[in-house]
Write a protein that holds these residues in place. Sequence first.
Motif, PDB file in Angstrom:
ATOM      1  N   ILE A 306       0.844  -1.200   0.000  1.00 46.53           N
ATOM      2  CA  ILE A 306       0.000   0.000   0.000  1.00 46.53           C
ATOM      3  C   ILE A 306       0.879   1.250   0.000  1.00 46.53           C
ATOM      4  O   ILE A 306       0.665   2.187  -0.773  1.00 46.53           O
ATOM      5  N   ALA A 307       1.897   1.239   0.858  1.00 49.24           N
ATOM      6  CA  ALA A 307       2.796   2.398   0.959  1.00 49.24           C
ATOM      7  C   ALA A 307       3.516   2.630  -0.366  1.00 49.24           C
ATOM      8  O   ALA A 307       3.594   3.766  -0.857  1.00 49.24           O
ATOM      9  N   ALA A 308       4.019   1.544  -0.956  1.00 47.55           N
ATOM     10  CA  ALA A 308       4.794   1.683  -2.193  1.00 47.55           C
ATOM     11  C   ALA A 308       3.929   2.237  -3.321  1.00 47.55           C
ATOM     12  O   ALA A 308       4.328   3.151  -4.045  1.00 47.55           O
ATOM     13  N   SER A 309       2.723   1.676  -3.463  1.00 47.42           N
ATOM     14  CA  SER A 309       1.890   2.108  -4.585  1.00 47.42           C
ATOM     15  C   SER A 309       1.260   3.474  -4.338  1.00 47.42           C
ATOM     16  O   SER A 309       0.778   4.118  -5.263  1.00 47.42           O
ATOM     17  N   SER A 310       1.287   3.937  -3.080  1.00 43.99           N
ATOM     18  CA  SER A 310       0.732   5.257  -2.759  1.00 43.99           C
ATOM     19  C   SER A 310       1.814   6.320  -2.664  1.00 43.99           C
ATOM     20  O   SER A 310       1.499   7.489  -2.452  1.00 43.99           O
ATOM     21  N   GLY A 311       3.077   5.909  -2.757  1.00 43.72           N
ATOM     22  CA  GLY A 311       4.154   6.883  -2.600  1.00 43.72           C
ATOM     23  C   GLY A 311       4.274   7.412  -1.195  1.00 43.72           C
ATOM     24  O   GLY A 311       4.632   8.566  -0.974  1.00 43.72           O
ATOM     25  N   ILE A 312       3.963   6.552  -0.207  1.00 42.58           N
ATOM     26  CA  ILE A 312       4.031   6.945   1.204  1.00 42.58           C
ATOM     27  C   ILE A 312       5.146   6.142   1.873  1.00 42.58           C
ATOM     28  O   ILE A 312       5.389   4.985   1.534  1.00 42.58           O
ATOM     29  N   GLU A 313       5.809   6.789   2.828  1.00 41.69           N
ATOM     30  CA  GLU A 313       6.933   6.149   3.498  1.00 41.69           C
ATOM     31  C   GLU A 313       6.450   5.165   4.569  1.00 41.69           C
ATOM     32  O   GLU A 313       5.363   5.327   5.140  1.00 41.69           O
ATOM     33  N   LEU A 314       7.288   4.165   4.816  1.00 48.35           N
ATOM     34  CA  LEU A 314       7.021   3.183   5.862  1.00 48.35           C
ATOM     35  C   LEU A 314       8.126   3.317   6.903  1.00 48.35           C
ATOM     36  O   LEU A 314       9.279   3.559   6.550  1.00 48.35           O
ATOM     37  N   ALA A 315       7.795   3.200   8.179  1.00 50.91           N
ATOM     38  CA  ALA A 315       8.820   3.205   9.237  1.00 50.91           C
ATOM     39  C   ALA A 315       8.287   2.340  10.370  1.00 50.91           C
ATOM     40  O   ALA A 315       7.517   2.800  11.215  1.00 50.91           O
ATOM     41  N   LEU A 316       8.679   1.082  10.379  1.00 48.46           N
ATOM     42  CA  LEU A 316       8.104   0.130  11.339  1.00 48.46           C
ATOM     43  C   LEU A 316       8.274   0.585  12.787  1.00 48.46           C
ATOM     44  O   LEU A 316       9.364   0.997  13.188  1.00 48.46           O
ATOM     45  N   HIS A 317       7.200   0.495  13.545  1.00 47.14           N
ATOM     46  CA  HIS A 317       7.254   0.780  14.982  1.00 47.14           C
ATOM     47  C   HIS A 317       8.202  -0.207  15.663  1.00 47.14           C
ATOM     48  O   HIS A 317       8.059  -1.420  15.499  1.00 47.14           O
ATOM     49  N   GLY A 318       9.177   0.315  16.383  1.00 42.55           N
ATOM     50  CA  GLY A 318      10.146  -0.572  17.041  1.00 42.55           C
ATOM     51  C   GLY A 318      10.859  -1.475  16.052  1.00 42.55           C
ATOM     52  O   GLY A 318      11.209  -2.607  16.386  1.00 42.55           O
ATOM     53  N   GLY A 319      11.113  -0.971  14.842  1.00 42.63           N
ATOM     54  CA  GLY A 319      11.627  -1.822  13.761  1.00 42.63           C
ATOM     55  C   GLY A 319      12.952  -2.490  14.048  1.00 42.63           C
ATOM     56  O   GLY A 319      13.244  -3.534  13.472  1.00 42.63           O
ATOM     57  N   TRP A 337      13.529   3.812   7.841  1.00 43.92           N
ATOM     58  CA  TRP A 337      14.008   3.941   9.210  1.00 43.92           C
ATOM     59  C   TRP A 337      13.712   2.671  10.002  1.00 43.92           C
ATOM     60  O   TRP A 337      12.670   2.053   9.813  1.00 43.92           O
ATOM     61  N   ALA A 338      14.591   2.332  10.904  1.00 45.76           N
ATOM     62  CA  ALA A 338      14.323   1.280  11.885  1.00 45.76           C
ATOM     63  C   ALA A 338      14.376   1.925  13.271  1.00 45.76           C
ATOM     64  O   ALA A 338      15.439   2.351  13.717  1.00 45.76           O
ATOM     65  N   GLU A 339      13.223   2.011  13.932  1.00 47.30           N
ATOM     66  CA  GLU A 339      13.174   2.633  15.263  1.00 47.30           C
ATOM     67  C   GLU A 339      13.829   1.739  16.313  1.00 47.30           C
ATOM     68  O   GLU A 339      13.604   0.527  16.334  1.00 47.30           O
ATOM     69  N   MET A 340      14.630   2.334  17.178  1.00 46.00           N
ATOM     70  CA  MET A 340      15.133   1.605  18.354  1.00 46.00           C
ATOM     71  C   MET A 340      14.641   2.322  19.599  1.00 46.00           C
ATOM     72  O   MET A 340      15.081   3.433  19.920  1.00 46.00           O
ATOM     73  N   TYR A 341      13.671   1.711  20.252  1.00 43.55           N
ATOM     74  CA  TYR A 341      13.199   2.239  21.524  1.00 43.55           C
ATOM     75  C   TYR A 341      14.221   1.863  22.594  1.00 43.55           C
ATOM     76  O   TYR A 341      14.440   0.680  22.860  1.00 43.55           O
ATOM     77  N   VAL A 342      14.855   2.895  23.171  1.00 41.28           N
ATOM     78  CA  VAL A 342      15.933   2.657  24.134  1.00 41.28           C
ATOM     79  C   VAL A 342      15.310   2.494  25.525  1.00 41.28           C
ATOM     80  O   VAL A 342      15.276   3.424  26.311  1.00 41.28           O
ATOM     81  N   GLY A 343      14.807   1.315  25.811  1.00 37.55           N
ATOM     82  CA  GLY A 343      14.081   1.110  27.068  1.00 37.55           C
ATOM     83  C   GLY A 343      14.936   0.527  28.163  1.00 37.55           C
ATOM     84  O   GLY A 343      14.500  -0.384  28.861  1.00 37.55           O
TER      85      GLY A 343
END
Length: 394
Positions: A306-319, A337-343
């Motif tokens: 969906i993101a690719a065909s819509s031209g929208i970026e993806l950034a996985l939560h806690g990727g 982006w790959a998120e790193m939650y520093v917990g």
Amino acid sequence: MTPTIVEVTAAPLRRPEVLGRTAPPSVSWDSTGMMHALSSDRSFAGQAMRFEPPWDDALCVVTASDGSFGVGMTSQAGPVMPIINDFFGPMIVGESVLAIERLWNMMSRSANSAFGAAGLAAYALSAVDLALWDLKGKVLGRPVYELIGGPARERTRCYATGNDLDDSRNRGFDAFKLAGSVGPGSGTAGIAETERLVASARSELGPDADIMLDCWSSLDASYTVRLGEALAPYRLTWIEDYAQPDDWPGYADVRRRLPTQMLAAGERWLTDRAFAYAAQQRLVDVLQPDVQWVGGATAVLRIAAIAASSGIELALHGGSNDSYGQHLCHALPQNRWAEMYVGCPPGESLMNAWRSTPGMSLPDDGWLVPSEAPGFGIELTSEQIDAAVGQADS
Ligand SMILES: [Mg+2]
């Protein structure tokens, strides 16, 4: 002959320390007082833990007829376990371990007609789906990122989530996401307080640093617009999770009234349907599904399309916090982006923190390359799994 599924079991992760997670949860963001949708009201600030469900994370194991097994994980074990053990599991026993699209379709459509595929069913579906992808990788002897068309690049850039910027920089990150500390209950003074937080980060990190702001679904549309206008001079890379997850008119309102601010949401949107709607309506610029909640890797693959065909970026939560997200980030070109939650406390290994599992990669100088072991590269024996789900006092 293709192995078939012989058993699907889910159990609460009562001993996360068996997986190496020894840090107390949510250390770096507790100090902000945020972390809960009720925190928008000052009288609830800092009480997030009081309103958290009491359930452990859940661990799902799918075993194949050749004796191999896959491991999936999700949250909210209490209500999720019966959905897996009594409903999804019996439904897919006897099926091919490779036919994941078929199995996902069976489970999601059945849940949708019984009690809805979003909500807790999406959590249950995530754990089973992730176990199936792990198993498929092991059966075929390849890492999951290859099975889904990757790698997309040599390594993925990470950003650190947490308000201790010194600690994040010491860990090698050069992009940062802050937690806002107050919401609409604090009025104009609350906007000024958040502006001080962002202004201080900009001045400390310099003009070229990527800085994002997460609002934990605790604002509303008009407050978000006021906040976005106040923060415009600081050029945030994005503002995240400002509205309640199902406040669709609110998302549309913010989009219309903050036309040039990059907006992000999705960690609390469940199944691909919410993302399809958000993309159709151009509500946000960045889609942020959580692979352990949204419906697993299969749901994320749909959202990536969906993101690719819509031209929208993806950034996985806690990727980059778990090996599941790491493989998807590595394989999907539109995930930048790959998120790193520093917990965990300053200086302590991120391997001790949220969602980590043995064998998992960690960001190196802010860049991530996942393990190339088969499946998701989770190094857990059956004995360790038994110990991890065992009674805490046994
Ligand atoms: Mg977030």
